[in-house]
Design a protein around this motif. Sequence first.
Motif, PDB file in Angstrom:
ATOM      1  N   ARG A  44     -49.142 -13.908  37.297  1.00 18.24           N
ATOM      2  CA  ARG A  44     -48.767 -15.112  38.049  1.00 18.24           C
ATOM      3  C   ARG A  44     -47.304 -15.169  38.457  1.00 18.24           C
ATOM      4  O   ARG A  44     -46.949 -15.930  39.341  1.00 18.24           O
ATOM      5  CB  ARG A  44     -49.064 -16.348  37.187  1.00 18.24           C
ATOM      6  CG  ARG A  44     -50.510 -16.646  36.942  1.00 18.24           C
ATOM      7  CD  ARG A  44     -50.712 -17.562  35.724  1.00 18.24           C
ATOM      8  NE  ARG A  44     -49.804 -18.675  35.672  1.00 18.24           N
ATOM      9  CZ  ARG A  44     -50.113 -19.914  36.072  1.00 18.24           C
ATOM     10  NH1 ARG A  44     -51.295 -20.156  36.591  1.00 18.24           N
ATOM     11  NH2 ARG A  44     -49.233 -20.899  35.952  1.00 18.24           N
ATOM     12  N   THR A  79     -58.766 -16.543  40.177  1.00 16.94           N
ATOM     13  CA  THR A  79     -57.687 -17.275  40.825  1.00 16.94           C
ATOM     14  C   THR A  79     -56.902 -18.021  39.756  1.00 16.94           C
ATOM     15  O   THR A  79     -57.404 -18.277  38.653  1.00 16.94           O
ATOM     16  CB  THR A  79     -58.208 -18.286  41.856  1.00 16.94           C
ATOM     17  OG1 THR A  79     -59.101 -19.205  41.202  1.00 16.94           O
ATOM     18  CG2 THR A  79     -58.938 -17.599  42.998  1.00 16.94           C
ATOM     19  N   SER A  80     -55.676 -18.365  40.099  1.00 19.64           N
ATOM     20  CA  SER A  80     -54.841 -19.153  39.200  1.00 19.64           C
ATOM     21  C   SER A  80     -53.928 -20.023  40.051  1.00 19.64           C
ATOM     22  O   SER A  80     -53.430 -19.571  41.090  1.00 19.64           O
ATOM     23  CB  SER A  80     -54.035 -18.234  38.282  1.00 19.64           C
ATOM     24  OG  SER A  80     -53.298 -18.980  37.346  1.00 19.64           O
ATOM     25  N   TYR A  81     -53.733 -21.268  39.584  1.00 20.92           N
ATOM     26  CA  TYR A  81     -52.963 -22.239  40.349  1.00 20.92           C
ATOM     27  C   TYR A  81     -51.868 -22.855  39.482  1.00 20.92           C
ATOM     28  O   TYR A  81     -52.020 -23.006  38.263  1.00 20.92           O
ATOM     29  CB  TYR A  81     -53.865 -23.371  40.840  1.00 20.92           C
ATOM     30  CG  TYR A  81     -54.928 -22.943  41.815  1.00 20.92           C
ATOM     31  CD1 TYR A  81     -56.170 -22.487  41.371  1.00 20.92           C
ATOM     32  CD2 TYR A  81     -54.696 -22.988  43.184  1.00 20.92           C
ATOM     33  CE1 TYR A  81     -57.149 -22.089  42.268  1.00 20.92           C
ATOM     34  CE2 TYR A  81     -55.670 -22.600  44.093  1.00 20.92           C
ATOM     35  CZ  TYR A  81     -56.893 -22.153  43.625  1.00 20.92           C
ATOM     36  OH  TYR A  81     -57.856 -21.761  44.519  1.00 20.92           O
ATOM     37  N   LEU A 140     -54.482 -20.153  52.323  1.00 23.35           N
ATOM     38  CA  LEU A 140     -54.176 -21.232  51.385  1.00 23.35           C
ATOM     39  C   LEU A 140     -54.507 -22.551  52.088  1.00 23.35           C
ATOM     40  O   LEU A 140     -53.812 -22.954  53.025  1.00 23.35           O
ATOM     41  CB  LEU A 140     -52.711 -21.210  50.957  1.00 23.35           C
ATOM     42  CG  LEU A 140     -52.334 -22.244  49.907  1.00 23.35           C
ATOM     43  CD1 LEU A 140     -53.002 -21.919  48.560  1.00 23.35           C
ATOM     44  CD2 LEU A 140     -50.821 -22.340  49.733  1.00 23.35           C
ATOM     45  N   PHE A 171     -55.209 -27.622  46.312  1.00 21.31           N
ATOM     46  CA  PHE A 171     -55.046 -26.379  47.076  1.00 21.31           C
ATOM     47  C   PHE A 171     -56.147 -25.394  46.696  1.00 21.31           C
ATOM     48  O   PHE A 171     -56.598 -25.360  45.542  1.00 21.31           O
ATOM     49  CB  PHE A 171     -53.701 -25.734  46.772  1.00 21.31           C
ATOM     50  CG  PHE A 171     -52.499 -26.473  47.289  1.00 21.31           C
ATOM     51  CD1 PHE A 171     -52.570 -27.762  47.786  1.00 21.31           C
ATOM     52  CD2 PHE A 171     -51.250 -25.846  47.273  1.00 21.31           C
ATOM     53  CE1 PHE A 171     -51.452 -28.433  48.244  1.00 21.31           C
ATOM     54  CE2 PHE A 171     -50.121 -26.495  47.738  1.00 21.31           C
ATOM     55  CZ  PHE A 171     -50.214 -27.787  48.219  1.00 21.31           C
ATOM     56  N   THR A 172     -56.537 -24.568  47.671  1.00 22.48           N
ATOM     57  CA  THR A 172     -57.531 -23.523  47.423  1.00 22.48           C
ATOM     58  C   THR A 172     -57.062 -22.224  48.058  1.00 22.48           C
ATOM     59  O   THR A 172     -56.757 -22.196  49.258  1.00 22.48           O
ATOM     60  CB  THR A 172     -58.895 -23.915  47.996  1.00 22.48           C
ATOM     61  OG1 THR A 172     -59.314 -25.169  47.452  1.00 22.48           O
ATOM     62  CG2 THR A 172     -59.936 -22.845  47.663  1.00 22.48           C
ATOM     63  N   ILE A 173     -57.023 -21.161  47.265  1.00 24.80           N
ATOM     64  CA  ILE A 173     -56.678 -19.845  47.783  1.00 24.80           C
ATOM     65  C   ILE A 173     -57.952 -19.030  47.956  1.00 24.80           C
ATOM     66  O   ILE A 173     -58.877 -19.122  47.135  1.00 24.80           O
ATOM     67  CB  ILE A 173     -55.675 -19.116  46.858  1.00 24.80           C
ATOM     68  CG1 ILE A 173     -55.157 -17.839  47.502  1.00 24.80           C
ATOM     69  CG2 ILE A 173     -56.283 -18.840  45.484  1.00 24.80           C
ATOM     70  CD1 ILE A 173     -53.996 -17.186  46.735  1.00 24.80           C
ATOM     71  N   VAL A 233     -50.680 -28.201  41.799  1.00 22.34           N
ATOM     72  CA  VAL A 233     -51.520 -28.118  43.004  1.00 22.34           C
ATOM     73  C   VAL A 233     -53.004 -28.025  42.678  1.00 22.34           C
ATOM     74  O   VAL A 233     -53.835 -28.036  43.601  1.00 22.34           O
ATOM     75  CB  VAL A 233     -51.113 -26.934  43.902  1.00 22.34           C
ATOM     76  CG1 VAL A 233     -49.615 -26.975  44.204  1.00 22.34           C
ATOM     77  CG2 VAL A 233     -51.501 -25.595  43.292  1.00 22.34           C
ATOM     78  N   LYS A 234     -53.349 -27.936  41.406  1.00 26.03           N
ATOM     79  CA  LYS A 234     -54.763 -27.832  41.028  1.00 26.03           C
ATOM     80  C   LYS A 234     -55.550 -29.012  41.568  1.00 26.03           C
ATOM     81  O   LYS A 234     -55.129 -30.157  41.478  1.00 26.03           O
ATOM     82  CB  LYS A 234     -54.897 -27.786  39.504  1.00 26.03           C
ATOM     83  CG  LYS A 234     -54.609 -26.431  38.906  1.00 26.03           C
ATOM     84  CD  LYS A 234     -54.788 -26.453  37.392  1.00 26.03           C
ATOM     85  CE  LYS A 234     -54.442 -25.117  36.772  1.00 26.03           C
ATOM     86  NZ  LYS A 234     -54.510 -25.154  35.298  1.00 26.03           N
ATOM     87  N   VAL A 271     -47.558 -20.856  43.502  1.00 25.47           N
ATOM     88  CA  VAL A 271     -48.474 -21.862  44.023  1.00 25.47           C
ATOM     89  C   VAL A 271     -49.892 -21.472  43.613  1.00 25.47           C
ATOM     90  O   VAL A 271     -50.574 -22.216  42.919  1.00 25.47           O
ATOM     91  CB  VAL A 271     -48.370 -21.991  45.556  1.00 25.47           C
ATOM     92  CG1 VAL A 271     -49.406 -22.989  46.068  1.00 25.47           C
ATOM     93  CG2 VAL A 271     -46.959 -22.402  45.964  1.00 25.47           C
ATOM     94  N   ALA A 272     -50.324 -20.278  44.045  1.00 22.23           N
ATOM     95  CA  ALA A 272     -51.672 -19.807  43.712  1.00 22.23           C
ATOM     96  C   ALA A 272     -51.731 -18.303  43.886  1.00 22.23           C
ATOM     97  O   ALA A 272     -51.056 -17.758  44.762  1.00 22.23           O
ATOM     98  CB  ALA A 272     -52.718 -20.474  44.606  1.00 22.23           C
TER      99      ALA A 272
END
Length: 122
Positions: free
Chosen positions: A104, A56-58, A79, A66-68, A62-63, A46-47
């Motif tokens: 990832r 960060t990587s998504y 998340l 979503f925010t991690i 979900v880009k 997911v992230a």
Amino acid sequence: QLQASGGGLVQAGGSLRLSCATSGGTFSNYHMGWFRQAPGKERELVAVISRHGRSTSYADSVKGRFTISRDYAKNLVILQMDSLKPEDTGVYYCAADSGVVFLRSPSNYEYWGQGTLVTVSS
């Protein structure tokens, strides 16, 4: 130890905030990630966020929604999930990786929490 929380039932378009509480190690030594597994499917990214929070990587799916993030004072990984879709349904796991390189793939993450269920209704 990793303890995930915050899952639940939400309608499509809604939001949820997942938290992962960590203990038993030095928080800044670990890359952290959220992964999910839908029924009948493999666990997927997911992230992820690097140990110092600079990268960060998504997943493409979900880009932009979503925010991690990580809270070093509380040893938490957050998340934030907005604009949820039914295809986001699954068990969400937080995980930690002590490796040097920021990766990832779930196979690189050594430590896993118990998971929290997210259900998005249409």
